[in-house]
Design a protein around this motif. Structure first.
Motif, PDB file in Angstrom:
ATOM      1  N   LEU A  51      67.285  42.586  -0.319  1.00 58.74           N
ATOM      2  CA  LEU A  51      67.359  42.329  -1.755  1.00 58.74           C
ATOM      3  C   LEU A  51      66.095  41.619  -2.197  1.00 58.74           C
ATOM      4  CD1 LEU A  51      68.944  42.118  -4.457  1.00 58.74           C
ATOM      5  CD2 LEU A  51      69.882  39.966  -3.579  1.00 58.74           C
ATOM      6  N   VAL A  52      65.470  42.113  -3.248  1.00 59.91           N
ATOM      7  CA  VAL A  52      64.225  41.528  -3.757  1.00 59.91           C
ATOM      8  C   VAL A  52      64.249  41.560  -5.275  1.00 59.91           C
ATOM      9  CG1 VAL A  52      62.985  43.727  -3.645  1.00 59.91           C
ATOM     10  CG2 VAL A  52      61.709  41.579  -3.506  1.00 59.91           C
ATOM     11  N   GLN A  53      63.597  40.593  -5.873  1.00 63.84           N
ATOM     12  CA  GLN A  53      63.521  40.558  -7.332  1.00 63.84           C
ATOM     13  C   GLN A  53      62.487  41.553  -7.846  1.00 63.84           C
ATOM     14  OE1 GLN A  53      62.771  36.504  -8.497  1.00 63.84           O
ATOM     15  NE2 GLN A  53      64.917  35.933  -8.287  1.00 63.84           N
ATOM     16  N   PRO A  54      62.651  42.009  -9.078  1.00 61.85           N
ATOM     17  CA  PRO A  54      61.625  42.896  -9.662  1.00 61.85           C
ATOM     18  C   PRO A  54      60.241  42.262  -9.578  1.00 61.85           C
ATOM     19  CG  PRO A  54      63.568  42.858 -11.050  1.00 61.85           C
ATOM     20  CD  PRO A  54      63.799  41.822  -9.983  1.00 61.85           C
ATOM     21  N   GLY A  55      59.273  43.091  -9.212  1.00 63.14           N
ATOM     22  CA  GLY A  55      57.911  42.616  -9.014  1.00 63.14           C
ATOM     23  C   GLY A  55      57.619  42.149  -7.611  1.00 63.14           C
ATOM     24  N   GLY A  56      58.645  42.051  -6.797  1.00 63.57           N
ATOM     25  CA  GLY A  56      58.473  41.583  -5.430  1.00 63.57           C
ATOM     26  C   GLY A  56      57.999  42.666  -4.480  1.00 63.57           C
ATOM     27  N   SER A  57      57.918  42.283  -3.208  1.00 63.41           N
ATOM     28  CA  SER A  57      57.405  43.183  -2.175  1.00 63.41           C
ATOM     29  C   SER A  57      58.331  43.204  -0.976  1.00 63.41           C
ATOM     30  CB  SER A  57      56.013  42.731  -1.717  1.00 63.41           C
ATOM     31  OG  SER A  57      55.088  42.761  -2.777  1.00 63.41           O
ATOM     32  N   LEU A  58      58.319  44.322  -0.291  1.00 64.49           N
ATOM     33  CA  LEU A  58      58.986  44.470   1.001  1.00 64.49           C
ATOM     34  C   LEU A  58      58.134  45.387   1.865  1.00 64.49           C
ATOM     35  CD1 LEU A  58      62.775  45.144   0.147  1.00 64.49           C
ATOM     36  CD2 LEU A  58      61.853  43.122   1.302  1.00 64.49           C
ATOM     37  N   ARG A  59      58.254  45.196   3.175  1.00 63.78           N
ATOM     38  CA  ARG A  59      57.623  46.126   4.096  1.00 63.78           C
ATOM     39  C   ARG A  59      58.694  46.706   5.018  1.00 63.78           C
ATOM     40  NH1 ARG A  59      52.873  45.734   8.702  1.00 63.78           N
ATOM     41  NH2 ARG A  59      54.517  44.705   9.923  1.00 63.78           N
ATOM     42  N   LEU A  60      58.841  48.018   4.943  1.00 65.07           N
ATOM     43  CA  LEU A  60      59.757  48.713   5.826  1.00 65.07           C
ATOM     44  C   LEU A  60      59.022  49.149   7.081  1.00 65.07           C
ATOM     45  CD1 LEU A  60      61.626  51.022   3.284  1.00 65.07           C
ATOM     46  CD2 LEU A  60      62.088  48.634   3.884  1.00 65.07           C
ATOM     47  N   SER A  61      59.731  49.118   8.193  1.00 61.86           N
ATOM     48  CA  SER A  61      59.202  49.595   9.459  1.00 61.86           C
ATOM     49  C   SER A  61      60.131  50.663  10.011  1.00 61.86           C
ATOM     50  CB  SER A  61      59.086  48.448  10.467  1.00 61.86           C
ATOM     51  OG  SER A  61      58.221  47.445  10.006  1.00 61.86           O
ATOM     52  N   CYS A  62      59.550  51.586  10.739  1.00 59.57           N
ATOM     53  CA  CYS A  62      60.332  52.618  11.414  1.00 59.57           C
ATOM     54  C   CYS A  62      59.771  52.773  12.818  1.00 59.57           C
ATOM     55  CB  CYS A  62      60.252  53.932  10.654  1.00 59.57           C
ATOM     56  SG  CYS A  62      61.003  55.334  11.502  1.00 59.57           S
ATOM     57  N   ALA A  63      60.561  52.381  13.792  1.00 62.44           N
ATOM     58  CA  ALA A  63      60.153  52.467  15.190  1.00 62.44           C
ATOM     59  C   ALA A  63      60.680  53.760  15.794  1.00 62.44           C
ATOM     60  CB  ALA A  63      60.685  51.266  15.955  1.00 62.44           C
ATOM     61  N   ALA A  64      59.793  54.487  16.458  1.00 58.25           N
ATOM     62  CA  ALA A  64      60.153  55.772  17.047  1.00 58.25           C
ATOM     63  C   ALA A  64      60.155  55.684  18.558  1.00 58.25           C
ATOM     64  CB  ALA A  64      59.176  56.844  16.595  1.00 58.25           C
ATOM     65  N   SER A  65      61.003  56.476  19.173  1.00 55.99           N
ATOM     66  CA  SER A  65      61.045  56.550  20.627  1.00 55.99           C
ATOM     67  C   SER A  65      61.503  57.940  21.034  1.00 55.99           C
ATOM     68  CB  SER A  65      61.984  55.491  21.207  1.00 55.99           C
ATOM     69  OG  SER A  65      63.307  55.699  20.751  1.00 55.99           O
ATOM     70  N   GLY A  66      61.213  58.284  22.264  1.00 57.01           N
ATOM     71  CA  GLY A  66      61.743  59.521  22.819  1.00 57.01           C
ATOM     72  C   GLY A  66      60.783  60.678  22.856  1.00 57.01           C
ATOM     73  N   SER A  67      59.647  60.555  22.211  1.00 65.56           N
ATOM     74  CA  SER A  67      58.694  61.655  22.235  1.00 65.56           C
ATOM     75  C   SER A  67      57.317  61.118  21.904  1.00 65.56           C
ATOM     76  CB  SER A  67      59.107  62.734  21.231  1.00 65.56           C
ATOM     77  OG  SER A  67      58.303  63.894  21.378  1.00 65.56           O
ATOM     78  N   ILE A  68      56.342  61.982  21.855  1.00 66.32           N
ATOM     79  CA  ILE A  68      54.973  61.554  21.589  1.00 66.32           C
ATOM     80  C   ILE A  68      54.802  61.381  20.084  1.00 66.32           C
ATOM     81  CG2 ILE A  68      52.542  62.091  21.856  1.00 66.32           C
ATOM     82  CD1 ILE A  68      53.296  63.686  24.350  1.00 66.32           C
ATOM     83  N   PHE A  69      54.784  60.136  19.659  1.00 66.45           N
ATOM     84  CA  PHE A  69      54.800  59.787  18.243  1.00 66.45           C
ATOM     85  C   PHE A  69      53.651  60.419  17.475  1.00 66.45           C
ATOM     86  CE2 PHE A  69      55.926  57.280  14.660  1.00 66.45           C
ATOM     87  CZ  PHE A  69      54.781  56.718  14.124  1.00 66.45           C
ATOM     88  N   SER A  70      52.476  60.450  18.080  1.00 60.75           N
ATOM     89  CA  SER A  70      51.287  60.900  17.360  1.00 60.75           C
ATOM     90  C   SER A  70      51.302  62.394  17.046  1.00 60.75           C
ATOM     91  CB  SER A  70      50.033  60.550  18.158  1.00 60.75           C
ATOM     92  OG  SER A  70      50.071  61.191  19.419  1.00 60.75           O
ATOM     93  N   ARG A  71      52.256  63.115  17.587  1.00 57.15           N
ATOM     94  CA  ARG A  71      52.369  64.544  17.293  1.00 57.15           C
ATOM     95  C   ARG A  71      53.082  64.810  15.968  1.00 57.15           C
ATOM     96  NH1 ARG A  71      54.291  67.326  23.033  1.00 57.15           N
ATOM     97  NH2 ARG A  71      52.324  67.018  24.149  1.00 57.15           N
ATOM     98  N   TYR A  72      53.744  63.780  15.450  1.00 59.52           N
ATOM     99  CA  TYR A  72      54.638  63.975  14.317  1.00 59.52           C
ATOM    100  C   TYR A  72      54.009  63.534  12.996  1.00 59.52           C
ATOM    101  CZ  TYR A  72      58.330  64.874  17.665  1.00 59.52           C
ATOM    102  OH  TYR A  72      59.088  65.415  18.669  1.00 59.52           O
ATOM    103  N   THR A  73      54.197  64.348  11.965  1.00 58.98           N
ATOM    104  CA  THR A  73      53.993  63.887  10.607  1.00 58.98           C
ATOM    105  C   THR A  73      55.144  62.942  10.273  1.00 58.98           C
ATOM    106  OG1 THR A  73      52.918  65.933   9.948  1.00 58.98           O
ATOM    107  CG2 THR A  73      53.831  64.572   8.198  1.00 58.98           C
ATOM    108  N   MET A  74      54.821  61.796   9.721  1.00 60.30           N
ATOM    109  CA  MET A  74      55.846  60.795   9.423  1.00 60.30           C
ATOM    110  C   MET A  74      56.001  60.646   7.919  1.00 60.30           C
ATOM    111  SD  MET A  74      56.981  59.984  12.339  1.00 60.30           S
ATOM    112  CE  MET A  74      58.110  58.725  11.778  1.00 60.30           C
ATOM    113  N   ASN A  75      57.239  60.505   7.506  1.00 62.26           N
ATOM    114  CA  ASN A  75      57.566  60.512   6.075  1.00 62.26           C
ATOM    115  C   ASN A  75      58.607  59.441   5.758  1.00 62.26           C
ATOM    116  OD1 ASN A  75      56.263  63.353   5.712  1.00 62.26           O
ATOM    117  ND2 ASN A  75      57.792  63.634   7.314  1.00 62.26           N
ATOM    118  N   TRP A  76      58.572  58.998   4.528  1.00 56.02           N
ATOM    119  CA  TRP A  76      59.624  58.143   3.988  1.00 56.02           C
ATOM    120  C   TRP A  76      60.283  58.889   2.825  1.00 56.02           C
ATOM    121  CZ3 TRP A  76      61.463  53.774   6.092  1.00 56.02           C
ATOM    122  CH2 TRP A  76      60.655  53.087   7.000  1.00 56.02           C
ATOM    123  N   PHE A  77      61.603  58.885   2.843  1.00 47.08           N
ATOM    124  CA  PHE A  77      62.409  59.427   1.760  1.00 47.08           C
ATOM    125  C   PHE A  77      63.300  58.302   1.239  1.00 47.08           C
ATOM    126  CE2 PHE A  77      62.102  64.141   1.950  1.00 47.08           C
ATOM    127  CZ  PHE A  77      61.293  64.274   3.073  1.00 47.08           C
TER     128      PHE A  77
END
Length: 116
Positions: free
Chosen positions: A11-37
């Motif tokens: 929860l953040v107030q309007p005008g605020g900031s957040l940083r989302l992280s997504c940790a991957a495992s199980g395959s070679i990460f650099s092969r994948y195009t990564m996206n946020w939806f």
């Protein structure tokens, strides 16, 4: 097969900031195009940002351009979404997505709520 785990929502107030992280495992990460939806209540899931395999090319939805930044650290198998200037309309569940050819993988999502 790729397993994706998002973190950093909250929860953040309007005008605020957040940083989302997504940790991957199980395959070679650099092969994948990564996206946020994201998906807001009662709305379809929409693309927010994309990163090429090297991180050298990025894409943003018009609604977040200039406020959000996608980045990735292939050494840490992690993709990030830095969100600044958050607005109430950014409230949604944010999903990490990995794509390679016809294969696509999703994380479980993390809730972002922008409210005063």
């Amino acid at each position: 097969q790729v397993q994706l785990v998002e973190s950093g929502g909250g929860l953040v107030q309007p005008g605020g900031s957040l940083r989302l992280s997504c940790a991957a495992s199980g395959s070679i990460f650099s092969r994948y195009t990564m996206n946020w939806f994201r998906q807001a209540p009662g709305k379809e899931r929409e693309s927010v940002a994309s990163s090429s395999r090297s991180g050298g090319s990025t894409y943003y939805a018009d609604s977040v351009k200039g406020r959000f930044t996608i980045s990735r650290d292939n050494a840490k198998n992690t993709v990030y979404l830095q969100m600044n200037g958050l607005k109430p309309e950014d409230t949604a569940v944010y999903y990490c997505n990995a794509r390679l050819a016809s294969n696509t993988y999703w994380g479980q999502g993390t809730q972002v709520t922008v409210s005063s």
